[in-house]
Write a protein that holds these residues in place. Structure first.
Motif, PDB file in Angstrom:
ATOM      1  N   ILE A 230     -77.335 -25.009 -68.427  1.00 59.02           N
ATOM      2  CA  ILE A 230     -76.474 -24.713 -69.576  1.00 59.02           C
ATOM      3  C   ILE A 230     -76.433 -25.976 -70.420  1.00 59.02           C
ATOM      4  CG2 ILE A 230     -74.157 -24.145 -70.380  1.00 59.02           C
ATOM      5  CD1 ILE A 230     -73.763 -22.597 -67.776  1.00 59.02           C
ATOM      6  N   GLU A 231     -76.737 -25.814 -71.693  1.00 57.91           N
ATOM      7  CA  GLU A 231     -76.698 -26.911 -72.648  1.00 57.91           C
ATOM      8  C   GLU A 231     -75.629 -26.596 -73.688  1.00 57.91           C
ATOM      9  OE1 GLU A 231     -81.490 -27.805 -72.211  1.00 57.91           O
ATOM     10  OE2 GLU A 231     -80.740 -27.038 -74.125  1.00 57.91           O
ATOM     11  N   ALA A 232     -74.734 -27.537 -73.906  1.00 57.73           N
ATOM     12  CA  ALA A 232     -73.673 -27.360 -74.898  1.00 57.73           C
ATOM     13  C   ALA A 232     -73.967 -28.264 -76.091  1.00 57.73           C
ATOM     14  CB  ALA A 232     -72.317 -27.696 -74.303  1.00 57.73           C
ATOM     15  N   PHE A 233     -73.707 -27.753 -77.284  1.00 59.75           N
ATOM     16  CA  PHE A 233     -74.018 -28.452 -78.525  1.00 59.75           C
ATOM     17  C   PHE A 233     -72.755 -28.617 -79.363  1.00 59.75           C
ATOM     18  CE2 PHE A 233     -77.844 -26.628 -76.938  1.00 59.75           C
ATOM     19  CZ  PHE A 233     -78.845 -27.506 -77.292  1.00 59.75           C
ATOM     20  N   ALA A 234     -72.843 -29.451 -80.367  1.00 66.36           N
ATOM     21  CA  ALA A 234     -71.705 -29.678 -81.268  1.00 66.36           C
ATOM     22  C   ALA A 234     -71.436 -28.463 -82.149  1.00 66.36           C
ATOM     23  CB  ALA A 234     -71.949 -30.912 -82.132  1.00 66.36           C
ATOM     24  N   ASN A 235     -72.478 -27.629 -82.378  1.00 66.76           N
ATOM     25  CA  ASN A 235     -72.294 -26.473 -83.249  1.00 66.76           C
ATOM     26  C   ASN A 235     -73.344 -25.398 -82.918  1.00 66.76           C
ATOM     27  OD1 ASN A 235     -74.754 -26.893 -84.966  1.00 66.76           O
ATOM     28  ND2 ASN A 235     -73.680 -28.819 -85.392  1.00 66.76           N
ATOM     29  N   PRO A 236     -73.096 -24.165 -83.342  1.00 69.89           N
ATOM     30  CA  PRO A 236     -74.030 -23.065 -83.062  1.00 69.89           C
ATOM     31  C   PRO A 236     -75.418 -23.253 -83.668  1.00 69.89           C
ATOM     32  CG  PRO A 236     -71.895 -22.190 -83.701  1.00 69.89           C
ATOM     33  CD  PRO A 236     -71.857 -23.682 -83.963  1.00 69.89           C
ATOM     34  N   THR A 237     -75.513 -23.906 -84.816  1.00 70.60           N
ATOM     35  CA  THR A 237     -76.810 -24.103 -85.458  1.00 70.60           C
ATOM     36  C   THR A 237     -77.741 -24.919 -84.566  1.00 70.60           C
ATOM     37  OG1 THR A 237     -75.778 -23.985 -87.633  1.00 70.60           O
ATOM     38  CG2 THR A 237     -77.954 -25.008 -87.531  1.00 70.60           C
ATOM     39  N   ASP A 238     -77.216 -25.967 -83.963  1.00 72.29           N
ATOM     40  CA  ASP A 238     -78.038 -26.798 -83.080  1.00 72.29           C
ATOM     41  C   ASP A 238     -78.448 -26.039 -81.821  1.00 72.29           C
ATOM     42  OD1 ASP A 238     -77.827 -28.863 -84.906  1.00 72.29           O
ATOM     43  OD2 ASP A 238     -76.282 -29.948 -83.786  1.00 72.29           O
ATOM     44  N   ALA A 239     -77.553 -25.214 -81.289  1.00 73.35           N
ATOM     45  CA  ALA A 239     -77.882 -24.417 -80.100  1.00 73.35           C
ATOM     46  C   ALA A 239     -79.000 -23.418 -80.419  1.00 73.35           C
ATOM     47  CB  ALA A 239     -76.641 -23.682 -79.595  1.00 73.35           C
ATOM     48  N   LYS A 240     -78.909 -22.772 -81.567  1.00 70.03           N
ATOM     49  CA  LYS A 240     -79.947 -21.814 -81.976  1.00 70.03           C
ATOM     50  C   LYS A 240     -81.285 -22.512 -82.214  1.00 70.03           C
ATOM     51  CE  LYS A 240     -76.691 -18.662 -84.120  1.00 70.03           C
ATOM     52  NZ  LYS A 240     -76.103 -18.234 -85.391  1.00 70.03           N
ATOM     53  N   ALA A 241     -81.247 -23.698 -82.813  1.00 68.26           N
ATOM     54  CA  ALA A 241     -82.480 -24.450 -83.074  1.00 68.26           C
ATOM     55  C   ALA A 241     -83.155 -24.837 -81.761  1.00 68.26           C
ATOM     56  CB  ALA A 241     -82.184 -25.690 -83.914  1.00 68.26           C
ATOM     57  N   ARG A 242     -82.379 -25.245 -80.784  1.00 69.12           N
ATOM     58  CA  ARG A 242     -82.943 -25.618 -79.472  1.00 69.12           C
ATOM     59  C   ARG A 242     -83.580 -24.395 -78.808  1.00 69.12           C
ATOM     60  NH1 ARG A 242     -85.214 -28.905 -75.664  1.00 69.12           N
ATOM     61  NH2 ARG A 242     -84.138 -28.792 -73.668  1.00 69.12           N
ATOM     62  N   ALA A 243     -82.902 -23.255 -78.855  1.00 66.73           N
ATOM     63  CA  ALA A 243     -83.447 -22.028 -78.259  1.00 66.73           C
ATOM     64  C   ALA A 243     -84.754 -21.636 -78.951  1.00 66.73           C
ATOM     65  CB  ALA A 243     -82.428 -20.892 -78.342  1.00 66.73           C
ATOM     66  N   ALA A 244     -84.797 -21.753 -80.265  1.00 63.91           N
ATOM     67  CA  ALA A 244     -86.022 -21.425 -81.018  1.00 63.91           C
ATOM     68  C   ALA A 244     -87.154 -22.375 -80.638  1.00 63.91           C
ATOM     69  CB  ALA A 244     -85.754 -21.484 -82.520  1.00 63.91           C
ATOM     70  N   TYR A 245     -86.843 -23.652 -80.471  1.00 59.96           N
ATOM     71  CA  TYR A 245     -87.844 -24.634 -80.069  1.00 59.96           C
ATOM     72  C   TYR A 245     -88.409 -24.283 -78.688  1.00 59.96           C
ATOM     73  CZ  TYR A 245     -89.842 -28.883 -78.153  1.00 59.96           C
ATOM     74  OH  TYR A 245     -90.682 -29.776 -77.535  1.00 59.96           O
ATOM     75  N   ILE A 246     -87.539 -23.996 -77.742  1.00 59.55           N
ATOM     76  CA  ILE A 246     -87.977 -23.652 -76.384  1.00 59.55           C
ATOM     77  C   ILE A 246     -88.842 -22.403 -76.415  1.00 59.55           C
ATOM     78  CG2 ILE A 246     -87.184 -22.854 -74.113  1.00 59.55           C
ATOM     79  CD1 ILE A 246     -84.715 -24.714 -74.581  1.00 59.55           C
ATOM     80  N   HIS A 247     -88.415 -21.414 -77.173  1.00 60.59           N
ATOM     81  CA  HIS A 247     -89.194 -20.176 -77.283  1.00 60.59           C
ATOM     82  C   HIS A 247     -90.585 -20.468 -77.838  1.00 60.59           C
ATOM     83  CE1 HIS A 247     -90.091 -15.947 -77.775  1.00 60.59           C
ATOM     84  NE2 HIS A 247     -90.467 -16.209 -79.019  1.00 60.59           N
ATOM     85  N   GLY A 248     -90.653 -21.309 -78.847  1.00 57.73           N
ATOM     86  CA  GLY A 248     -91.946 -21.653 -79.447  1.00 57.73           C
ATOM     87  C   GLY A 248     -92.871 -22.362 -78.481  1.00 57.73           C
ATOM     88  N   VAL A 249     -92.316 -23.263 -77.674  1.00 57.36           N
ATOM     89  CA  VAL A 249     -93.115 -24.024 -76.711  1.00 57.36           C
ATOM     90  C   VAL A 249     -93.589 -23.137 -75.558  1.00 57.36           C
ATOM     91  CG1 VAL A 249     -92.992 -25.857 -74.963  1.00 57.36           C
ATOM     92  CG2 VAL A 249     -92.087 -26.250 -77.261  1.00 57.36           C
TER      93      VAL A 249
ATOM     94  N   LYS B   3     -93.798 -19.757 -75.446  1.00 58.76           N
ATOM     95  CA  LYS B   3     -94.356 -18.466 -75.826  1.00 58.76           C
ATOM     96  C   LYS B   3     -95.759 -18.239 -75.267  1.00 58.76           C
ATOM     97  CE  LYS B   3     -94.882 -15.541 -79.868  1.00 58.76           C
ATOM     98  NZ  LYS B   3     -94.691 -15.460 -81.316  1.00 58.76           N
ATOM     99  N   SER B   4     -96.598 -19.235 -75.319  1.00 60.71           N
ATOM    100  CA  SER B   4     -97.971 -19.068 -74.849  1.00 60.71           C
ATOM    101  C   SER B   4     -98.197 -19.645 -73.440  1.00 60.71           C
ATOM    102  CB  SER B   4     -98.943 -19.726 -75.836  1.00 60.71           C
ATOM    103  OG  SER B   4     -98.671 -21.111 -75.919  1.00 60.71           O
ATOM    104  N   LEU B   5     -97.117 -20.045 -72.779  1.00 61.55           N
ATOM    105  CA  LEU B   5     -97.222 -20.600 -71.429  1.00 61.55           C
ATOM    106  C   LEU B   5     -96.323 -19.818 -70.474  1.00 61.55           C
ATOM    107  CD1 LEU B   5     -96.985 -24.352 -72.462  1.00 61.55           C
ATOM    108  CD2 LEU B   5     -99.056 -23.149 -71.757  1.00 61.55           C
ATOM    109  N   PRO B   6     -96.811 -18.707 -69.914  1.00 57.09           N
ATOM    110  CA  PRO B   6     -95.975 -17.864 -69.058  1.00 57.09           C
ATOM    111  C   PRO B   6     -95.324 -18.614 -67.891  1.00 57.09           C
ATOM    112  CG  PRO B   6     -98.059 -16.784 -69.521  1.00 57.09           C
ATOM    113  CD  PRO B   6     -98.152 -18.174 -70.071  1.00 57.09           C
ATOM    114  N   ALA B   7     -95.969 -19.646 -67.380  1.00 49.53           N
ATOM    115  CA  ALA B   7     -95.398 -20.403 -66.262  1.00 49.53           C
ATOM    116  C   ALA B   7     -94.121 -21.141 -66.663  1.00 49.53           C
ATOM    117  CB  ALA B   7     -96.417 -21.399 -65.728  1.00 49.53           C
ATOM    118  N   LEU B   8     -93.938 -21.373 -67.953  1.00 53.56           N
ATOM    119  CA  LEU B   8     -92.745 -22.062 -68.447  1.00 53.56           C
ATOM    120  C   LEU B   8     -91.733 -21.110 -69.077  1.00 53.56           C
ATOM    121  CD1 LEU B   8     -94.348 -25.222 -70.107  1.00 53.56           C
ATOM    122  CD2 LEU B   8     -93.352 -25.011 -67.818  1.00 53.56           C
ATOM    123  N   ALA B   9     -92.065 -19.840 -69.112  1.00 52.81           N
ATOM    124  CA  ALA B   9     -91.182 -18.861 -69.753  1.00 52.81           C
ATOM    125  C   ALA B   9     -89.804 -18.871 -69.086  1.00 52.81           C
ATOM    126  CB  ALA B   9     -91.795 -17.472 -69.677  1.00 52.81           C
TER     127      ALA B   9
END
Length: 167
Positions: free
Chosen positions: A107-126, A128-134
């Motif tokens: 669980i990662e907590a952020f100062a605001n929802p925008t930063d939490a969403k940006a982190r989730a989008a970054y993880i998804h992007g990284v 996405k093409s690596l099923p072992a890291l999904a």
């Protein structure tokens, strides 16, 4: 007829306006906050673990032990905890580091929802093409719940439901 507006009249008017205005009314807490303050990762885990009893806290990430070196940096998480889940078979995570998402999650907590969403989008992007890291990622307010891909969709859905209660 001439009326004089006195200081006493002004005070009376001001008092009547503030009495009706509800100037001290509290705003409802936003998702991912506790009493209007951003929820910490530890507090989010405590609340979530009452809904998902298979989750066990395994660590608190500090600036010294953060493998990502993101804790406290601008727009990154302000607190983070890791957990294991008894639904994840030990055989599946043999050799994985103790705080590895595959063992259960984080669980990662952020100062605001925008930063939490940006982190989730970054993880998804990284991942996405690596099923072992999904992984399963659930953002609720300023909190990101990351869950092991070894869990079935039905098991992961319990974390999604628990994340939705982090108010």
């Amino acid at each position: 007829m001439h009326r004089t507006f006195t200081t006493t009249s002004a005070v009376a008017l001001l008092l009547s306006l503030t009495a009706c205005g509800g100037g001290n009314a509290q705003k409802p807490a936003s998702p991912g906050t506790l009493a209007g303050k951003p929820l910490t990762a530890h507090a989010a885990f405590q609340k979530m673990s009452t809904t998902v009893p298979t989750a066990n806290l395994t660590g608190t990430v500090t600036a010294e032990n953060d493998p990502n070196h993101l804790l406290g940096r601008p727009h990154e998480y302000t607190s983070k905890v890791t957990f294991s889940d008894s639904w994840v078979s030990a055989v599946q995570v043999t050799g994985a580091d103790p705080g590895d998402i595959g063992r259960g999650g984080a669980i990662e907590a952020f100062a605001n929802p925008t930063d939490a969403k940006a982190r989730a989008a970054y993880i998804h992007g990284v991942t996405k093409s690596l099923p072992a890291l999904a992984e399963y990622d659930y953002v609720h307010g300023s909190v990101l719940v990351r869950v092991s891909h070894y869990l079935t969709p039905k098991q992961a859905a319990q974390y999604e439901s628990a994340a939705a209660t982090l108010d």
